[in-house]
Design a protein around this motif. Sequence first.
Motif, mmCIF file in Angstrom:
data_model
loop_
_atom_site.group_PDB
_atom_site.id
_atom_site.type_symbol
_atom_site.label_atom_id
_atom_site.label_comp_id
_atom_site.label_asym_id
_atom_site.label_seq_id
_atom_site.Cartn_x
_atom_site.Cartn_y
_atom_site.Cartn_z
ATOM 1 N N LEU A 20 -63.430 -39.289 -11.130
ATOM 2 C CA LEU A 20 -64.782 -39.065 -10.620
ATOM 3 C C LEU A 20 -64.795 -39.096 -9.098
ATOM 4 C CD1 LEU A 20 -67.793 -38.705 -11.394
ATOM 5 C CD2 LEU A 20 -67.996 -41.208 -11.355
ATOM 6 N N ALA A 21 -64.089 -40.090 -8.519
ATOM 7 C CA ALA A 21 -64.005 -40.175 -7.058
ATOM 8 C C ALA A 21 -63.263 -38.981 -6.478
ATOM 9 C CB ALA A 21 -63.315 -41.483 -6.652
ATOM 10 N N GLY A 22 -62.172 -38.573 -7.132
ATOM 11 C CA GLY A 22 -61.419 -37.427 -6.639
ATOM 12 C C GLY A 22 -62.227 -36.137 -6.698
ATOM 13 N N THR A 23 -62.968 -35.962 -7.781
ATOM 14 C CA THR A 23 -63.807 -34.767 -7.911
ATOM 15 C C THR A 23 -64.897 -34.744 -6.852
ATOM 16 O OG1 THR A 23 -63.408 -34.703 -10.304
ATOM 17 C CG2 THR A 23 -65.293 -33.471 -9.474
ATOM 18 N N ALA A 24 -65.568 -35.893 -6.673
ATOM 19 C CA ALA A 24 -66.623 -35.974 -5.658
ATOM 20 C C ALA A 24 -66.066 -35.740 -4.265
ATOM 21 C CB ALA A 24 -67.311 -37.339 -5.731
ATOM 22 N N ALA A 25 -64.883 -36.295 -3.983
ATOM 23 C CA ALA A 25 -64.271 -36.117 -2.663
ATOM 24 C C ALA A 25 -63.901 -34.658 -2.421
ATOM 25 C CB ALA A 25 -63.029 -37.001 -2.531
ATOM 26 N N GLY A 26 -63.314 -34.019 -3.425
ATOM 27 C CA GLY A 26 -62.931 -32.617 -3.270
ATOM 28 C C GLY A 26 -64.130 -31.714 -3.032
ATOM 29 N N ILE A 27 -65.180 -31.906 -3.836
ATOM 30 C CA ILE A 27 -66.382 -31.084 -3.675
ATOM 31 C C ILE A 27 -67.065 -31.397 -2.348
ATOM 32 C CG2 ILE A 27 -68.661 -30.566 -4.622
ATOM 33 C CD1 ILE A 27 -67.504 -31.213 -7.395
ATOM 34 N N GLY A 28 -67.084 -32.682 -1.990
ATOM 35 C CA GLY A 28 -67.705 -33.061 -0.725
ATOM 36 C C GLY A 28 -67.021 -32.439 0.472
ATOM 37 N N VAL A 29 -65.694 -32.458 0.491
ATOM 38 C CA VAL A 29 -64.950 -31.834 1.596
ATOM 39 C C VAL A 29 -65.190 -30.332 1.611
ATOM 40 C CG1 VAL A 29 -62.625 -31.271 2.412
ATOM 41 C CG2 VAL A 29 -63.206 -33.632 1.816
ATOM 42 N N TRP A 30 -65.234 -29.704 0.440
ATOM 43 C CA TRP A 30 -65.515 -28.269 0.391
ATOM 44 C C TRP A 30 -66.906 -27.973 0.956
ATOM 45 C CZ3 TRP A 30 -69.230 -25.312 -2.073
ATOM 46 C CH2 TRP A 30 -69.015 -23.924 -2.055
ATOM 47 N N GLU A 31 -67.897 -28.799 0.623
ATOM 48 C CA GLU A 31 -69.247 -28.587 1.145
ATOM 49 C C GLU A 31 -69.278 -28.736 2.662
ATOM 50 O OE1 GLU A 31 -71.911 -30.044 -2.715
ATOM 51 O OE2 GLU A 31 -71.709 -31.347 -0.962
ATOM 52 N N VAL A 32 -68.588 -29.744 3.177
ATOM 53 C CA VAL A 32 -68.539 -29.935 4.627
ATOM 54 C C VAL A 32 -67.844 -28.751 5.288
ATOM 55 C CG1 VAL A 32 -67.607 -31.361 6.492
ATOM 56 C CG2 VAL A 32 -68.621 -32.449 4.483
ATOM 57 N N ALA A 33 -66.717 -28.323 4.705
ATOM 58 C CA ALA A 33 -65.978 -27.186 5.280
ATOM 59 C C ALA A 33 -66.830 -25.926 5.284
ATOM 60 C CB ALA A 33 -64.688 -26.957 4.486
ATOM 61 N N ARG A 34 -67.522 -25.665 4.187
ATOM 62 C CA ARG A 34 -68.369 -24.477 4.123
ATOM 63 C C ARG A 34 -69.511 -24.560 5.128
ATOM 64 N NH1 ARG A 34 -72.768 -22.948 -0.367
ATOM 65 N NH2 ARG A 34 -73.672 -24.727 0.734
ATOM 66 N N VAL A 73 -58.360 -24.717 1.161
ATOM 67 C CA VAL A 73 -57.419 -25.005 0.068
ATOM 68 C C VAL A 73 -56.684 -26.325 0.283
ATOM 69 C CG1 VAL A 73 -55.339 -24.207 -1.120
ATOM 70 C CG2 VAL A 73 -57.186 -22.590 -0.596
ATOM 71 N N PRO A 74 -55.946 -26.517 1.388
ATOM 72 C CA PRO A 74 -55.246 -27.792 1.554
ATOM 73 C C PRO A 74 -56.193 -28.962 1.749
ATOM 74 C CG PRO A 74 -55.107 -26.508 3.567
ATOM 75 C CD PRO A 74 -55.701 -25.602 2.528
ATOM 76 N N ALA A 75 -57.328 -28.739 2.393
ATOM 77 C CA ALA A 75 -58.270 -29.841 2.624
ATOM 78 C C ALA A 75 -58.839 -30.355 1.311
ATOM 79 C CB ALA A 75 -59.393 -29.388 3.552
ATOM 80 N N VAL A 76 -59.224 -29.453 0.426
ATOM 81 C CA VAL A 76 -59.791 -29.866 -0.861
ATOM 82 C C VAL A 76 -58.737 -30.526 -1.744
ATOM 83 C CG1 VAL A 76 -60.805 -29.011 -3.013
ATOM 84 C CG2 VAL A 76 -61.678 -28.194 -0.815
ATOM 85 N N VAL A 77 -57.537 -29.940 -1.793
ATOM 86 C CA VAL A 77 -56.462 -30.535 -2.596
ATOM 87 C C VAL A 77 -56.144 -31.945 -2.101
ATOM 88 C CG1 VAL A 77 -54.012 -30.374 -3.166
ATOM 89 C CG2 VAL A 77 -55.463 -28.330 -3.270
ATOM 90 N N ALA A 78 -56.031 -32.114 -0.801
ATOM 91 C CA ALA A 78 -55.740 -33.434 -0.237
ATOM 92 C C ALA A 78 -56.872 -34.408 -0.527
ATOM 93 C CB ALA A 78 -55.517 -33.312 1.270
ATOM 94 N N ALA A 79 -58.113 -33.935 -0.441
ATOM 95 C CA ALA A 79 -59.258 -34.806 -0.700
ATOM 96 C C ALA A 79 -59.265 -35.304 -2.135
ATOM 97 C CB ALA A 79 -60.556 -34.056 -0.396
ATOM 98 N N VAL A 80 -58.899 -34.444 -3.080
ATOM 99 C CA VAL A 80 -58.864 -34.845 -4.489
ATOM 100 C C VAL A 80 -57.774 -35.884 -4.738
ATOM 101 C CG1 VAL A 80 -58.372 -34.022 -6.829
ATOM 102 C CG2 VAL A 80 -59.856 -32.683 -5.319
ATOM 103 N N LEU A 81 -56.625 -35.725 -4.077
ATOM 104 C CA LEU A 81 -55.469 -36.586 -4.349
ATOM 105 C C LEU A 81 -55.584 -37.968 -3.709
ATOM 106 C CD1 LEU A 81 -52.542 -34.007 -4.056
ATOM 107 C CD2 LEU A 81 -53.638 -34.904 -6.131
#
Length: 314
Positions: free
Chosen positions: A80-94, A106-114
């Motif tokens: 849940l935390a990884g999903t929220a982090a990945g989506i959150g970083v994507w929203e900020v990037a967009r 791509v690398p920012a979202v993958v890193a955020a999830v991990l």
Amino acid sequence: MAGSHPVEAPAGEAATGGHDESPTTGPLRHVLARPFQRSREHRAPSRAGRNLPAAVAVAVVLIGALVTGLFFVPLVLALLAGTAAGIGVWEVARSLTYKGVLIPKVPAVVAAVLMPLAAFFGGAPWLSMALVLAVTLVVVWRAFGPRHGMMLSMMGSVFALVWVSFLLSTAVLLYHSADGPQKVLTVILLAVSSDTFGYAVGVVWGKHPMAPRISPKKSWEGFAGSLGGAVLVGILSAVLLLGLPWWQGAVLAVAIVAVSTVGDFSESMIKREIGIKDMGTLLPGHGGVMDRIDSILFAVITGYVIFELFSVLA
């Protein structure tokens, strides 16, 4: 949010026309270049007229997933935390693309999830290493992109990863401490109660804005409501959930209200600078993921630090 009504959109806000091509279509070179392209998507719509049934349904699902992860299947919390982090970083990037800051998504979202997963499986040492590797990955990836805007791109990437993923990962670290599930639940309850009581009091009695240039609808009266409600919740949580002295719950509540308000203002400053209403539209009735977790991000790391201080003092 701490305060009163939702922030009104900045004057002159306008939606951009058209949509990006699907990332899975077009020549390969266009697909590879997509992480560096400026978004042409419509900006997030106003919060006016939110679908209340949808908002309630989304909240119930999220609460159910959180409770499941905290008390029954721990891996769910990390996912849940990884999903929220990945989506959150994507929203900020967009969102940053509206100001010409092109983060390699791509690398920012993958890193955020991990990063939350690293914290779950390896604790603080793995999280620290994951942050270093995430920054390295983004910098190396960006080195193969266009030369223009490299500095802002790398700075924006590090900002997004630290602000969203690293701060959210501290909730996973807190979970692994003694009475971790109860501590994480307490911190989230305090952040949510700060928002809820602040909004309710601000709607009825809010007259004196805290920061008119940033968020004109957040009032000192609403902030007082946040404090009062959160202190009550903090005391009850300390005594009933954690078996701690009541004053520790009060101290924790005051600190979390303060940093939650700062987190709320920080996102409001970014959105006002960019000229958007919401960071996204993924959650029906709520906006984007960042619109829901902005105050929680600062709350979890503050809770982690304060609980560690309480342990030392004990």
